[in-house]
Structures are given as C-alpha cells and as structure tokens.
Design a protein around this motif. Structure first.
Motif, PDB file in Angstrom:
ATOM      1  N   ILE A 130      51.376 -22.609  65.543  1.00 25.31           N
ATOM      2  CA  ILE A 130      50.448 -21.737  65.761  1.00 25.31           C
ATOM      3  C   ILE A 130      50.985 -20.729  66.813  1.00 25.31           C
ATOM      4  O   ILE A 130      50.322 -19.588  66.988  1.00 25.31           O
ATOM      5  CB  ILE A 130      49.129 -22.284  66.457  1.00 25.31           C
ATOM      6  N   ARG A 131      52.460 -20.790  67.214  1.00 23.96           N
ATOM      7  CA  ARG A 131      52.710 -19.724  68.283  1.00 23.96           C
ATOM      8  C   ARG A 131      53.209 -18.631  67.234  1.00 23.96           C
ATOM      9  O   ARG A 131      53.371 -17.433  67.662  1.00 23.96           O
ATOM     10  CB  ARG A 131      54.096 -20.443  68.831  1.00 23.96           C
ATOM     11  N   ASN A 132      53.393 -18.547  66.197  1.00 17.66           N
ATOM     12  CA  ASN A 132      53.742 -17.531  65.022  1.00 17.66           C
ATOM     13  C   ASN A 132      52.673 -17.535  64.122  1.00 17.66           C
ATOM     14  O   ASN A 132      53.049 -18.104  63.007  1.00 17.66           O
ATOM     15  CB  ASN A 132      55.130 -17.644  64.755  1.00 17.66           C
ATOM     16  N   PRO A 133      51.625 -17.370  64.119  1.00 18.77           N
ATOM     17  CA  PRO A 133      50.517 -17.534  63.209  1.00 18.77           C
ATOM     18  C   PRO A 133      50.555 -16.801  61.941  1.00 18.77           C
ATOM     19  O   PRO A 133      50.954 -15.571  61.792  1.00 18.77           O
ATOM     20  CB  PRO A 133      49.318 -16.942  64.035  1.00 18.77           C
ATOM     21  N   LYS A 134      50.521 -17.626  60.835  1.00 15.05           N
ATOM     22  CA  LYS A 134      50.585 -17.075  59.412  1.00 15.05           C
ATOM     23  C   LYS A 134      49.262 -17.220  58.911  1.00 15.05           C
ATOM     24  O   LYS A 134      48.628 -18.172  59.165  1.00 15.05           O
ATOM     25  CB  LYS A 134      51.640 -17.444  58.936  1.00 15.05           C
ATOM     26  N   LEU A 135      49.279 -16.722  57.743  1.00 13.84           N
ATOM     27  CA  LEU A 135      47.888 -16.873  56.827  1.00 13.84           C
ATOM     28  C   LEU A 135      47.730 -18.428  56.324  1.00 13.84           C
ATOM     29  O   LEU A 135      46.936 -18.884  56.193  1.00 13.84           O
ATOM     30  CB  LEU A 135      47.790 -15.891  55.589  1.00 13.84           C
ATOM     31  N   GLU A 136      49.049 -18.986  56.076  1.00  8.52           N
ATOM     32  CA  GLU A 136      49.363 -20.205  55.399  1.00  8.52           C
ATOM     33  C   GLU A 136      48.805 -21.231  56.648  1.00  8.52           C
ATOM     34  O   GLU A 136      48.100 -22.204  56.113  1.00  8.52           O
ATOM     35  CB  GLU A 136      50.670 -20.581  55.027  1.00  8.52           C
ATOM     36  N   ILE A 137      48.595 -20.993  57.626  1.00  9.63           N
ATOM     37  CA  ILE A 137      48.216 -21.926  58.700  1.00  9.63           C
ATOM     38  C   ILE A 137      46.612 -22.230  58.592  1.00  9.63           C
ATOM     39  O   ILE A 137      46.327 -23.350  58.956  1.00  9.63           O
ATOM     40  CB  ILE A 137      48.688 -21.579  60.125  1.00  9.63           C
ATOM     41  N   ASN A 138      46.010 -20.979  58.333  1.00  8.35           N
ATOM     42  CA  ASN A 138      44.553 -21.080  58.205  1.00  8.35           C
ATOM     43  C   ASN A 138      44.138 -22.116  56.902  1.00  8.35           C
ATOM     44  O   ASN A 138      43.323 -23.071  57.311  1.00  8.35           O
ATOM     45  CB  ASN A 138      43.968 -20.014  57.821  1.00  8.35           C
ATOM     46  N   GLY A 139      45.008 -22.111  55.875  1.00  8.03           N
ATOM     47  CA  GLY A 139      44.660 -23.082  54.695  1.00  8.03           C
ATOM     48  C   GLY A 139      45.076 -24.592  55.105  1.00  8.03           C
ATOM     49  O   GLY A 139      44.504 -25.375  54.702  1.00  8.03           O
ATOM     50  N   ALA A 140      46.287 -24.633  56.009  1.00  5.49           N
ATOM     51  CA  ALA A 140      46.591 -25.685  56.150  1.00  5.49           C
ATOM     52  C   ALA A 140      45.402 -26.538  57.154  1.00  5.49           C
ATOM     53  O   ALA A 140      45.285 -27.730  57.035  1.00  5.49           O
ATOM     54  CB  ALA A 140      48.004 -25.883  56.937  1.00  5.49           C
ATOM     55  N   LEU A 141      45.150 -25.795  58.114  1.00  7.65           N
ATOM     56  CA  LEU A 141      44.017 -26.315  59.007  1.00  7.65           C
ATOM     57  C   LEU A 141      42.809 -26.730  58.162  1.00  7.65           C
ATOM     58  O   LEU A 141      42.053 -27.847  58.704  1.00  7.65           O
ATOM     59  CB  LEU A 141      43.766 -25.508  60.011  1.00  7.65           C
ATOM     60  N   HIS A 142      42.430 -26.134  57.191  1.00  8.01           N
ATOM     61  CA  HIS A 142      41.275 -26.302  56.450  1.00  8.01           C
ATOM     62  C   HIS A 142      41.550 -27.744  55.661  1.00  8.01           C
ATOM     63  O   HIS A 142      40.525 -28.520  55.510  1.00  8.01           O
ATOM     64  CB  HIS A 142      40.803 -25.334  55.547  1.00  8.01           C
ATOM     65  N   ASP A 143      42.714 -27.920  55.092  1.00  8.96           N
ATOM     66  CA  ASP A 143      43.122 -29.065  54.356  1.00  8.96           C
ATOM     67  C   ASP A 143      43.036 -30.323  55.343  1.00  8.96           C
ATOM     68  O   ASP A 143      42.656 -31.216  55.045  1.00  8.96           O
ATOM     69  CB  ASP A 143      44.360 -28.889  53.761  1.00  8.96           C
ATOM     70  N   ARG A 144      43.731 -30.114  56.739  1.00 10.35           N
ATOM     71  CA  ARG A 144      43.645 -31.347  57.647  1.00 10.35           C
ATOM     72  C   ARG A 144      42.189 -31.595  58.006  1.00 10.35           C
ATOM     73  O   ARG A 144      41.764 -32.650  58.203  1.00 10.35           O
ATOM     74  CB  ARG A 144      44.483 -30.694  58.883  1.00 10.35           C
ATOM     75  N   ARG A 145      41.292 -30.636  58.186  1.00 13.29           N
ATOM     76  CA  ARG A 145      39.663 -30.786  58.492  1.00 13.29           C
ATOM     77  C   ARG A 145      39.115 -31.494  57.279  1.00 13.29           C
ATOM     78  O   ARG A 145      38.248 -32.532  57.518  1.00 13.29           O
ATOM     79  CB  ARG A 145      39.126 -29.278  58.523  1.00 13.29           C
ATOM     80  N   GLN A 146      39.732 -31.232  55.979  1.00 11.92           N
ATOM     81  CA  GLN A 146      38.880 -31.871  54.728  1.00 11.92           C
ATOM     82  C   GLN A 146      39.483 -33.287  54.977  1.00 11.92           C
ATOM     83  O   GLN A 146      38.607 -34.254  54.615  1.00 11.92           O
ATOM     84  CB  GLN A 146      39.410 -31.447  53.426  1.00 11.92           C
TER      85      GLN A 146
END
Length: 229
Positions: A59-75
């Motif tokens: 998260i220190r160097n945020p990318k758009l892929e991190i948003n998808g990864a967080l949603h996957d972990r939330r699922q």
C-alpha cells in the motif's frame, strides 16, 4: 499444544465431574472437529498474513491492482466467517460431551469453544481490512496530489519557456528574413532588437498580471473555505 495432549496423553480423571475419561483414541466427531478447526485456523492465519502484507508493504506504492486484491481478500474472509458461523451452529452433542471432559480445551463460558475464538479473530481481521481500504484510498489521494504537483511544476516550466520564445517568435513573424545583414535588403537588424525589447516587456507584464490574478483568486478561495470551517 492442547491438541497434542488430547491425542497422545493417557486418559485422566476429570476433577469437576469425578469420572474417568474412557477414550483410548479420539472418536470420529471430535477428531473431525479438531481437523476442521486446524484447517480453518490455518486458512485464517494465511489470510491474515496476506492482508497485512498488502496493508504494510504494497500500500506504500498504491496501484490499481491492490484494489482488486483487497476485494478478493474480503471475499475470502467473508467465506471463512460464514463457514465458521455455520459450523458452530451445528456442532454434534457428542463433541460437546467429549470436550467437556477436557477443561483445557473446552470452557464453560462458551458452548462453541474454539470456533467462537476463530469467529472473533475473523471479526477483528475484517475490521483491519476495512481500515486497509481506507488507508489505500488515502494513499491514492496522496499519490494523485503528488502527480498534480509535478504537473503544475512542469506547466510552470513550459510557461517560462513560452515567456522566452513567444517574443522572439512574434518579432521574427513580423520581420521574417528581410534584414540587410542576411539578404542585403529590408530593415537593419538593430530594428529587430529595438522592437524585441518592448515586446518582451509587455509579455512580462501580462504574465505577472495573470499570475497575480490567479494568486488572489486562490487566496480568496482559501479564505472562504477557512471561514466555512
């Protein structure tokens, strides 16, 4: 550790019930309880490591892929929590009786034993994941601010270059190549320099006037926002 003690220690008398535990090996349902508990806990630990890795490092160097990864972990976390909750509702009675003979593994405060602890840890991890989402959005905002500042600085550099070359372009556009020192006809070259001086002066005045107007407008906007706060 209490898993190993129940598996390999010899049966002993329960001080509360004053009866001897007569299990030489684990029955089917308690064994399945232990197996499912260990698997769910290991899955939860792996998910916890993955979420904290994203939260503390990526998260220190945020990318758009991190948003998808967080949603996957939330699922994944929602799936684990739903599975734990559903399993805790249908624990067989013989599992409860078996573990009641082992106070170290089963407490009288909760009937669901180890499952409730896992559900509580899942709830805490869910709250941490929501905080990670907020930090991600804040990091993206900070990154966008940096990009905006860099673009503004580049725009200022381009403006300075334009301030230098616009007067020259204006003068050459008027006189062209009709200079005595170049083709032997037309005006003398000193006329170009004399014309260039007032053009540069006027350009600088216009630039300063536009900049002063922008600064005053920004100051008024900041004053209005401060008064509203």
């Amino acid at each position: 550790s209490w898993h190993l003690r129940m598996l390999f220690n010899s049966p002993r008398r329960d001080k509360n019930r004053l009866q001897r535990c007569s299990y030489d090996v684990l029955p089917c349902h308690p064994m399945m309880y232990l197996l499912a508990s260990c698997i769910w806990e290991e899955n939860l630990r792996n998910l916890d490591k993955e979420i904290k890795r994203i939260s503390f490092k990526e998260i220190r160097n945020p990318k758009l892929e991190i948003n998808g990864a967080l949603h996957d972990r939330r699922q994944d976390l929602a799936y684990i929590k739903a599975g734990l909750t559903e399993t805790a509702m249908y624990i067989p009675a013989d599992v409860v009786r078996f573990f009641e003979a082992f106070p170290i593994a089963w407490t009288s405060r909760t009937r669901t034993g180890n499952w409730q602890r896992l559900i509580d840890e899942t709830t805490k991890l869910e709250a941490f994941l929501m905080e990670t989402f907020q930090l991600f959005m804040s990091s993206v905002s900070v990154q966008d601010s940096r990009l905006s500042i860099n673009q503004a600085q580049r725009g200022g550099q381009i403006t300075l270059l334009a301030l230098i070359y616009v007067p020259l372009s204006f003068v050459t556009g008027i006189f062209g190549m009709n200079i005595q020192q170049i083709n032997g006809s037309g005006l003398n070259i000193w006329v170009c320099f004399v014309t260039l001086v007032p053009v540069v002066f006027i350009t600088v005045l216009v630039f300063l006037a536009v900049k002063l107007h922008g600064d005053r407008k920004a100051a008024r906007k900041t004053l209005v926002q401060s008064s509203q706060v």
